[in-house]
Scaffold this motif. Structure first.
Motif, mmCIF file in Angstrom:
data_model
loop_
_atom_site.group_PDB
_atom_site.id
_atom_site.type_symbol
_atom_site.label_atom_id
_atom_site.label_comp_id
_atom_site.label_asym_id
_atom_site.label_seq_id
_atom_site.Cartn_x
_atom_site.Cartn_y
_atom_site.Cartn_z
ATOM 1 N N GLY A 13 0.786 -1.227 0.000
ATOM 2 C CA GLY A 13 0.000 0.000 0.000
ATOM 3 C C GLY A 13 0.818 1.276 0.000
ATOM 4 N N TRP A 14 0.127 2.383 0.215
ATOM 5 C CA TRP A 14 0.780 3.678 0.183
ATOM 6 C C TRP A 14 1.838 3.833 1.272
ATOM 7 C CZ3 TRP A 14 2.701 7.305 -2.345
ATOM 8 C CH2 TRP A 14 3.018 8.555 -1.788
ATOM 9 N N PRO A 15 1.640 3.370 2.518
ATOM 10 C CA PRO A 15 2.708 3.535 3.511
ATOM 11 C C PRO A 15 4.028 2.916 3.059
ATOM 12 C CG PRO A 15 0.662 2.969 4.603
ATOM 13 C CD PRO A 15 0.413 2.806 3.133
ATOM 14 N N GLY A 16 3.962 1.725 2.459
ATOM 15 C CA GLY A 16 5.173 1.080 1.991
ATOM 16 C C GLY A 16 5.816 1.833 0.851
ATOM 17 N N LEU A 17 4.998 2.268 -0.122
ATOM 18 C CA LEU A 17 5.548 3.022 -1.243
ATOM 19 C C LEU A 17 6.081 4.369 -0.764
ATOM 20 C CD1 LEU A 17 6.134 3.329 -4.239
ATOM 21 C CD2 LEU A 17 3.792 4.174 -4.552
ATOM 22 N N ARG A 18 5.369 5.008 0.127
ATOM 23 C CA ARG A 18 5.829 6.302 0.647
ATOM 24 C C ARG A 18 7.214 6.172 1.263
ATOM 25 N NH1 ARG A 18 5.944 10.508 4.363
ATOM 26 N NH2 ARG A 18 4.494 12.245 3.972
ATOM 27 N N ALA A 19 7.424 5.102 2.016
ATOM 28 C CA ALA A 19 8.737 4.879 2.627
ATOM 29 C C ALA A 19 9.810 4.674 1.560
ATOM 30 C CB ALA A 19 8.673 3.675 3.570
ATOM 31 N N ARG A 20 9.465 3.965 0.500
ATOM 32 C CA ARG A 20 10.424 3.735 -0.583
ATOM 33 C C ARG A 20 10.791 5.024 -1.299
ATOM 34 N NH1 ARG A 20 7.179 -0.957 -3.445
ATOM 35 N NH2 ARG A 20 7.867 0.144 -5.334
ATOM 36 N N THR A 41 -8.465 7.067 -2.643
ATOM 37 C CA THR A 41 -8.937 5.863 -1.960
ATOM 38 C C THR A 41 -10.360 6.051 -1.433
ATOM 39 O OG1 THR A 41 -7.780 6.576 0.063
ATOM 40 C CG2 THR A 41 -6.642 5.021 -1.374
ATOM 41 N N HIS A 42 -10.719 7.285 -1.113
ATOM 42 C CA HIS A 42 -12.114 7.548 -0.727
ATOM 43 C C HIS A 42 -13.044 7.255 -1.897
ATOM 44 C CE1 HIS A 42 -15.767 9.630 0.519
ATOM 45 N NE2 HIS A 42 -15.697 10.325 -0.597
ATOM 46 N N TRP A 43 -12.695 7.758 -3.072
ATOM 47 C CA TRP A 43 -13.589 7.604 -4.227
ATOM 48 C C TRP A 43 -13.592 6.175 -4.758
ATOM 49 C CZ3 TRP A 43 -17.429 10.547 -5.571
ATOM 50 C CH2 TRP A 43 -17.423 11.902 -5.188
ATOM 51 N N GLY A 52 -8.612 -9.168 -8.933
ATOM 52 C CA GLY A 52 -9.037 -9.205 -7.545
ATOM 53 C C GLY A 52 -8.274 -8.328 -6.584
ATOM 54 N N GLU A 53 -7.160 -7.722 -7.017
ATOM 55 C CA GLU A 53 -6.386 -6.898 -6.109
ATOM 56 C C GLU A 53 -7.088 -5.563 -5.859
ATOM 57 O OE1 GLU A 53 -4.611 -6.093 -10.249
ATOM 58 O OE2 GLU A 53 -5.568 -7.736 -9.150
ATOM 59 N N PRO A 54 -6.847 -4.914 -4.712
ATOM 60 C CA PRO A 54 -7.452 -3.602 -4.449
ATOM 61 C C PRO A 54 -7.105 -2.601 -5.552
ATOM 62 C CG PRO A 54 -6.410 -4.469 -2.474
ATOM 63 C CD PRO A 54 -6.006 -5.379 -3.596
ATOM 64 N N TYR A 55 -8.085 -1.793 -5.923
ATOM 65 C CA TYR A 55 -7.870 -0.875 -7.043
ATOM 66 C C TYR A 55 -6.688 0.048 -6.791
ATOM 67 C CZ TYR A 55 -9.120 1.567 -11.267
ATOM 68 O OH TYR A 55 -9.094 2.058 -12.547
ATOM 69 N N ALA A 56 -6.506 0.456 -5.536
ATOM 70 C CA ALA A 56 -5.443 1.414 -5.226
ATOM 71 C C ALA A 56 -4.064 0.896 -5.616
ATOM 72 C CB ALA A 56 -5.469 1.775 -3.746
ATOM 73 N N GLU A 57 -3.872 -0.415 -5.645
ATOM 74 C CA GLU A 57 -2.562 -0.948 -6.032
ATOM 75 C C GLU A 57 -2.181 -0.495 -7.435
ATOM 76 O OE1 GLU A 57 -1.854 -5.097 -5.522
ATOM 77 O OE2 GLU A 57 -2.501 -5.101 -3.426
ATOM 78 N N HIS A 58 -3.149 -0.442 -8.329
ATOM 79 C CA HIS A 58 -2.897 0.024 -9.692
ATOM 80 C C HIS A 58 -2.411 1.478 -9.686
ATOM 81 C CE1 HIS A 58 -3.455 1.274 -13.816
ATOM 82 N NE2 HIS A 58 -4.505 2.013 -13.506
ATOM 83 N N LEU A 59 -3.051 2.321 -8.904
ATOM 84 C CA LEU A 59 -2.668 3.728 -8.830
ATOM 85 C C LEU A 59 -1.246 3.873 -8.290
ATOM 86 C CD1 LEU A 59 -5.986 4.994 -7.195
ATOM 87 C CD2 LEU A 59 -5.498 4.707 -9.646
ATOM 88 N N PHE A 60 -0.924 3.098 -7.269
ATOM 89 C CA PHE A 60 0.399 3.184 -6.666
ATOM 90 C C PHE A 60 1.469 2.600 -7.588
ATOM 91 C CE2 PHE A 60 -2.070 2.667 -2.447
ATOM 92 C CZ PHE A 60 -2.478 3.998 -2.509
ATOM 93 N N GLU A 61 1.102 1.583 -8.354
ATOM 94 C CA GLU A 61 2.054 1.045 -9.336
ATOM 95 C C GLU A 61 2.424 2.102 -10.366
ATOM 96 O OE1 GLU A 61 0.620 -3.641 -9.124
ATOM 97 O OE2 GLU A 61 0.199 -2.439 -10.918
#
Length: 207
Positions: A13-20, A41-43, A52-61
Motif C-alpha cells: 500500500g501507500w505507507p510502503g511506497l511512501r517509505a520507498r 482511496t475515498h472515491w 481481484g487486487e485492491p484498485y489502489a494498487e494500480h494507482l500506486f504502481e
C-alpha cells in the motif's frame, strides 16, 4: 538470452511506497501525495481490479513506475497518477479534482480519462478516438498514460478473461507502443513486454 520483464508491485500500500520514495522526493511533495491518496482511496473505496487486487494498487504502481523507473519528481504529475481514474471510474467529477488539486492536475487527469460514448458512437468507437487523441498529448500526460498502461498489462496473464488478454495485448501494440517510442525507458520496457506476451498476438477470430 531473453531479458526478464521488470514488474512493479505495491502490495504494502501507500505507507510502503511512501517509505520507498522518501529518499527520492522531498517531504513536502510526499505530503501533497498523501492528500491525493486519501482523495483517491475515498472515491475508489472497495473497487477491485479484474484479478481481484485492491484498485489502489494500480494507482500506486503507476506512481512507482514514474518515480522509481522513469525518475519523475513533478508533484503534479505524481498526484495526477494517483487520481487518474477517479473521474472515469467513480462518481467524482473533473471539477472536484480541479477545485481540490488545481488546474494542471485536472488537465492531466482529463487527458487520460476516456470520455463516455456520445449518441451515435459505440463504446469501442469512443475508445478508439480516445487512444488516437493521445498522439497529441503533452509530454507529462503521455508519461502518465504510459505508466497507467504499463501497470495494466505487466501481468496480463493474470486477467481472468482470456479473450480480454489477447484484445488488450493487440490494442496496446497497436495504439500504445507507438506512443512509447519517444521515451527510451518506456520504449525498451514495452519492447520486452511485447516479446514476453507474444503468444497473445494472434486474434483467434482470424484463424
Amino acid at each position: 538470452m531473453a531479458v526478464a520483464l521488470r514488474t512493479f508491485e505495491v502490495k504494502d500500500g501507500w505507507p510502503g511506497l511512501r517509505a520507498r520514495l522518501a529518499d527520492r522526493l522531498p517531504e513536502r511533495d510526499l505530503v501533497l501525495l498523501d492528500e491525493a491518496v486519501a482523495f483517491a482511496t475515498h472515491w475508489h473505496a472497495d473497487q477491485r481490479r479484474p484479478a481481484g487486487e485492491p484498485y489502489a494498487e494500480h494507482l500506486f504502481e503507476a506512481v512507482s513506475v514514474l518515480v522509481e523507473a522513469v525518475g519523475t519528481t513533478d508533484p503534479d504529475v505524481l498526484r495526477a497518477a494517483v487520481l487518474h481514474d477517479v473521474v472515469e471510474d467513480t462518481d467524482c467529477s473533473l471539477d472536484e479534482v480541479r477545485q481540490r488539486f488545481g488546474d494542471r492536475v485536472a488537465v492531466l487527469v482529463e487527458w487520460v480519462t476516456k470520455p463516455a460514448p456520445v449518441e451515435g458512437r459505440t463504446r469501442e468507437e469512443a475508445r478508439t478516438a480516445y487512444l488516437a487523441r493521445l498522439r497529441d498529448a503533452p509530454a507529462e500526460a503521455l508519461l502518465l498514460k504510459l505508466a497507467d498502461r504499463l501497470s495494466n498489462v505487466q501481468r496480463l496473464d493474470t486477467h481472468p478473461r482470456p479473450e480480454k488478454r489477447g484484445a488488450y495485448y493487440r490494442e496496446t501494440v497497436r495504439a500504445v507502443v507507438p506512443l512509447a517510442q519517444a521515451h527510451p525507458w518506456f520504449r525498451q520496457w514495452f519492447a520486452t513486454w511485447r516479446s514476453t506476451f507474444a503468444h497473445l498476438a494472434v486474434d483467434p477470430t482470424d484463424a
